[in-house]
Design an enzyme around this catalytic site. Structure first.
Site, PDB file in Angstrom:
ATOM      1  N   LYS A  71       1.085  -1.074  -0.168  1.00  0.00           N
ATOM      2  CA  LYS A  71       0.041  -0.145   0.099  1.00  0.00           C
ATOM      3  C   LYS A  71       1.347   1.201   0.026  1.00  0.00           C
ATOM      4  O   LYS A  71      -0.119   2.028  -0.327  1.00  0.00           O
ATOM      5  CB  LYS A  71      -0.641  -0.085   1.306  1.00  0.00           C
ATOM      6  CG  LYS A  71      -1.760  -0.896   1.390  1.00  0.00           C
ATOM      7  CD  LYS A  71      -2.905  -1.061   2.364  1.00  0.00           C
ATOM      8  CE  LYS A  71      -4.307  -2.197   1.907  1.00  0.00           C
ATOM      9  NZ  LYS A  71      -4.876  -1.882   2.795  1.00  0.00           N
ATOM     10  N   ASN A  92      -4.238   1.799  -1.754  1.00  0.00           N
ATOM     11  CA  ASN A  92      -5.383   0.815  -1.313  1.00  0.00           C
ATOM     12  C   ASN A  92      -5.818   0.632  -3.112  1.00  0.00           C
ATOM     13  O   ASN A  92      -6.555  -0.707  -2.991  1.00  0.00           O
ATOM     14  CB  ASN A  92      -6.156   0.569  -0.144  1.00  0.00           C
ATOM     15  CG  ASN A  92      -8.126   0.897  -0.350  1.00  0.00           C
ATOM     16  OD1 ASN A  92      -7.110   2.134  -0.778  1.00  0.00           O
ATOM     17  ND2 ASN A  92      -8.997  -0.151  -0.103  1.00  0.00           N
ATOM     18  N   ASP A 107     -10.092   2.573   1.773  1.00  0.00           N
ATOM     19  CA  ASP A 107     -10.285   2.083   3.539  1.00  0.00           C
ATOM     20  C   ASP A 107     -11.390   2.676   4.143  1.00  0.00           C
ATOM     21  O   ASP A 107     -13.018   2.537   4.847  1.00  0.00           O
ATOM     22  CB  ASP A 107      -8.902   1.939   4.060  1.00  0.00           C
ATOM     23  CG  ASP A 107      -8.544   0.483   3.755  1.00  0.00           C
ATOM     24  OD1 ASP A 107      -9.267  -0.098   2.568  1.00  0.00           O
ATOM     25  OD2 ASP A 107      -7.751   0.555   3.666  1.00  0.00           O
ATOM     26  N   GLY A 131      -5.603   0.581  17.323  1.00  0.00           N
ATOM     27  CA  GLY A 131      -4.930   0.498  16.529  1.00  0.00           C
ATOM     28  C   GLY A 131      -4.765   1.827  15.588  1.00  0.00           C
ATOM     29  O   GLY A 131      -5.468   3.105  15.085  1.00  0.00           O
ATOM     30  N   ALA A 132      -3.582   1.941  14.943  1.00  0.00           N
ATOM     31  CA  ALA A 132      -3.124   3.063  14.319  1.00  0.00           C
ATOM     32  C   ALA A 132      -1.867   2.306  12.984  1.00  0.00           C
ATOM     33  O   ALA A 132      -1.146   3.281  12.347  1.00  0.00           O
ATOM     34  CB  ALA A 132      -2.197   4.269  14.957  1.00  0.00           C
ATOM     35  N   GLY A 133      -2.436   1.563  12.692  1.00  0.00           N
ATOM     36  CA  GLY A 133      -2.164   0.477  11.256  1.00  0.00           C
ATOM     37  C   GLY A 133      -1.984   1.117  10.109  1.00  0.00           C
ATOM     38  O   GLY A 133      -3.195   1.994  10.120  1.00  0.00           O
ATOM     39  N   GLY A 134      -2.566   0.048   8.956  1.00  0.00           N
ATOM     40  CA  GLY A 134      -2.884   0.990   7.617  1.00  0.00           C
ATOM     41  C   GLY A 134      -4.552   1.443   7.711  1.00  0.00           C
ATOM     42  O   GLY A 134      -5.037   2.255   7.500  1.00  0.00           O
ATOM     43  N   ALA A 135      -5.317  -0.212   8.580  1.00  0.00           N
ATOM     44  CA  ALA A 135      -6.613   0.653   8.773  1.00  0.00           C
ATOM     45  C   ALA A 135      -7.178   1.727   8.904  1.00  0.00           C
ATOM     46  O   ALA A 135      -8.138   2.836   9.570  1.00  0.00           O
ATOM     47  CB  ALA A 135      -7.428  -0.681   9.099  1.00  0.00           C
TER      48      ALA A 135
END
Length: 283
Positions: A71, A92, A107, A131-135
């Site tokens: 990504k 994405n 997303d 959470g602070a990842g891709g999503a």
């Protein structure tokens, strides 16, 4: 009339990618609209991404999705990206526009649309994001752009959590703060609680995020990006405590519907795509 045996090609590039269900809903959409399109699920290793994109151009693919680990890596291979994708720092979805490959991130947009469709609009709301990842990054940025009042990012990696709070504060009118995720975290009072981690995703269907669930109460909206199973323990726990629970299927289909329109120029048949995905997981 001369017959056309050539289908327009779209797909997804990733590794691992075998468990990616996107093609199920996109193909259902193509069938519902009578479009001669095919969705290819392709294993592409990191070192082969450039070659894969060159191949996509050579085959006149209408576009493609990117999943892990591509990504961010895909951006230098594209002809341009949207403002949201620039802020998020990830793409994405790629679509063809006047012979150019353009990058978008659908997303977070899918999340915002799914929430609105299910009676939980983002505007003016206080959001806690796990959470602070891709999503998480995509959802945080798009919620901020959609008018959220304040976003608290809860993340175990301090650097990543603080970075997302800073990105939101610097690029949108929304206020943002980072909350360390150390042990069982107590959730600040909020309007919307979002699990943007993969905790609870099959095959780990018995797991749930390590938070104090006493902070979940009636009047709160709780949403999950996990779509398989449709009702992971996180949402079941929230629902049992009286919160309005929204599953990850809607986000996935809304995101897929945006992809569909970018590739085909036609309105996506949402119901057909949602039913196909729901049926795939036996929900």
């Amino acid at each position: 009339m001369e017959k056309n045996y050539r289908a327009e090609l779209v797909g997804v590039f990733g590794d691992p990618v075998d468990g990616n269900p996107t093609g199920v809903m996109e193909e259902a959409g193509f069938r519902a609209k009578g479009l001669n399109y095919r969705y290819i699920t392709a294993k592409v290793l990191p070192e082969a991404l450039g070659a894969a994109i060159a191949g996509a151009r050579a085959m006149h693919m209408k576009g493609f999705n990117l999943t892990m680990p591509h990504k961010v890596r895909v951006i230098p291979f594209l002809d341009g990206i949207s403002e949201a994708a620039r802020i998020i720092g990830a793409v994405n979805t790629v679509y063809e526009e006047n012979g150019r490959y353009m990058g978008e991130n659908t997303d977070g947009k899918g999340f915002v649309e799914a929430m609105k469709m299910q009676g939980a609009p983002i505007e003016g709301k206080r959001i806690v994001l796990l959470g602070a990842g891709g999503a998480g990054k995509a959802i945080g940025v798009e919620c901020a752009l959609a008018g959220a009042r304040h976003i608290t990012i809860v993340n175990r990696n301090r650097e990543r959590g603080e970075e997302l709070a800073r990105i939101i504060a610097d690029n949108t009118p929304c206020a943002a703060a980072y909350l360390p995720w150390e042990g069982t975290v107590r959730i600040p009072d909020c309007d919307i609680l979002v699990n943007a981690t993969c905790v609870g995703l099959a095959p780990d269907v018995d797991q749930k995020p390590d938070i104090d669930y006493d902070g979940v109460h009636p009047g709160m909206v709780v949403s999950d990006v996990v779509f398989n199973p449709e009702w992971p323990p996180f949402l079941r726990e929230a629902r049992a405590r009286g919160a309005k629970a929204i599953t990850g299927l809607g986000m996935l289909v809304c995101q897929g519907a945006r992809n569909f329109t970018l590739w085909t120029g036609e309105e996506a048949p949402f119901a057909a795509m949602f039913d196909a995905l729901k049926g795939e997981f036996g929900a």
